[in-house]
Design a protein around this motif. Structure first.
Motif: not given
Ligand code: MG
Ligand code: C2E
Ligand code: MG
Length: 456
Positions: A357-360, A378-380, A414-416
């Motif tokens: 689940l992207d951009d969660f 889950l992708k925070i 976690a992204e970014g």
């Molecule tokens: Mg994303």
């Protein structure tokens, strides 16, 4: 004249009079039928045009004209006509209440209303009205009030600021609606810049189509490492890149929505799938046999009837097992068309393909519903990580996500991540996989391979 013939005359006159009155009633009824929409009871487009023409002719007023279009989800409830009638009627009633009597009209399209805001002085007034309309539609049509969730898109143009005629006013409100919907800036008002974006988008769209027809020329893939808590590369997220001839490098946040709106995303999606699987096949042989790639999937792709078959064929033709691939979907995709999408995602999970689940955390999904969704990771969202851990609210959100994730048995990513401090704190909070410029920017296949070798 005899008394009898006098009476007869009066009787005939009376008859003619009531005949005429009936005729007039019938004409009124007919006119009312022509002027009102049969389902919503709203006055129709031509009446609004007449009213606006009068105002323009008088040249005294400054007013706003707007289009309210129910969003994609609305189109999906077409199967039940009675239900649709009720929904439309109630929606119109609610918006009418927000706008005041006489300011809402029915468009020639059934999923669209038109409105008029008289005597406006500033844009704040329009802003307030639009926010109220959007809230009204969203509040009413989202669970638990209803089992169908939909919202609306709005485009507004102002006379005389943006147009000199009703036709131009309508065109510019339509352009504003289309562009805002496409670029998702969250606005609604026409401006010369919006007009320019519209024309640019049209040009870009045809360049995009030509690029696809020309064997996907100008397109390539960038691979951003996904690392474990020790910084070791586990896999990558595949990100599409486009160098548009004559326009330079265009961001996917710009061209993906364009491709989604007009259809080519299906071809681009298939193209990147084959590129990525070919690459993963090589990397599994040369770098690590557990390496995987994560691929973004648009709602449009997930809704294709042959979506599962297409990916199955691609996996089989590369002789790759399911765990070589992950699919990233956004919350909104899952919420917008839950049934069709859910079935496809379940089929992928059966093949061993993990769903992320992207951009969660930025969307509107109910946390309680999470355990019913076919999701593994889950992708925070970067927006949350940006403030983490400096802002106490972000810490609270990350902790809440971690705890839910743990209780449902999800993996968290976690992204970014750009700062050392974010990395350390996320590891402390129990995050499993990390992604961000701190570890690496998206790379070419060659660069990715070199980085992998250098760090293992
Ligand atoms: Mg994303
Ligand atoms: P996304 O899936 O959320 O991808 C992550 C975006 O964040 C990427 O932007 C990536 O370059 C960027 N990013 C990663 N780490 C950092 C960081 O530490 N700092 C900053 N500032 N940015 C970071 P990109 O490549 O521009 O992609 C934007 C969006 O375009 C993606 O967001 C995804 O929604 C979409 N997209 C890209 N490729 C595809 C594709 O092949 N198919 C589909 N459907 N969508 C795609
Ligand atoms: Mg992604």
């Amino acid at each position: 004249m005899s008394r009898d013939s006098d009476n007869e005359c009066r009787r005939l006159l009376e008859m003619t009079r009531s005949e005429l009155a009936r005729e007039r009633d019938r004409a009124d009824q007919l006119q009312s039928l022509i002027d009102h929409d049969s389902e919503t009871g709203l006055l129709r487009h031509h009446i609004l045009v007449r009213r606006l023409n009068r105002l323009i002719h008088e040249k005294r007023a400054r007013f706003a004209f707007g289009i309210i279009r129910l969003d994609r989800n609305y189109q999906r409830i077409r199967h039940s006509r009675d239900r649709l009638k009720v929904l439309l009627y109630v929606t119109a009633e609610r918006i009418k209440r927000v706008l005041g009597p006489g300011n809402l009209y029915q468009s020639d399209r059934s999923d669209e209303f038109l409105f008029f805001l008289p005597d406006i002085s500033g844009e704040d007034e329009i802003d307030a009205a639009v926010t109220d309309i959007m809230d009204t539609v969203r509040e009413f049509h989202n669970p638990p009030a209803s089992d169908i969730s939909f919202g609306c898109n709005i485009g507004v143009a102002i006379f005389p600021d943006h147009a000199e005629s009703v036709k131009e006013l309508e065109e510019n409100a339509e352009i504003a609606l289309g562009v805002h919907e496409e670029v998702r800036w969250g606005g609604f008002l026409y401006s010369p810049e919006i007009g320019a974006t519209y024309h640019e988008n049209n040009t870009l769209e045809s360049v995009l189509r030509n690029g696809i027809l020309d064997g996907f020329s100008g397109f390539h893939v960038a691979y951003q490492p996904l690392v474990d808590v020790n910084g070791a590369i586990l896999g990558c997220e595949a990100l599409m890149r486009w160098d548009a001839p004559g326009h330079g490098s265009i961001s996917p946040t710009r061209f993906i929505p364009l491709a989604e709106q007009s259809g080519p995303i299906v071809y681009l999606g298939k193209w990147i799938l084959y590129q990525v699987l070919g690459q993963v096949k090589i990397w599994r042989e040369q770098l690590s046999e557990t390496l995987f790639a994560s691929l973004n999937m648009s709602l449009v792709q997930l809704e294709q009837p042959d979506c599962v078959e297409m990916i199955t064929v691609a996996m089989n033709s590369h002789k790759l097992p399911g765990d070589a691939l992950q699919l990233e979907v956004t919350e909104s995709a899952l919420m917008e068309n839950p049934e069709a999408v859910r079935k496809n995602l379940q089929a992928f999970q059966k093949m061993g393909i993990r769903i992320m689940l992207d951009d969660f955390g930025t969307g509107y999904s109910s946390l309680a519903m999470l355990n019913t969704l076919p999701v593994n990771t889950l992708k925070i969202a970067k927006e949350i990580i940006d403030d983490f851990p400096g802002d106490p609210r972000s810490v609270e959100i990350v902790r809440a996500i971690m705890s839910i994730s743990e209780s449902f048995g999800f993996t968290t990513l976690a992204e970014g991540i750009e700062k050392e401090e974010q990395y350390r704190s996320l590891v402390q909070e129990g995050c499993h996989i990390l992604q961000g410029f701190l570890f690496s920017i998206p790379l070419s296949a060659k660069e990715f391979q070199a980085l992998f070798r250098a760090t293992h």
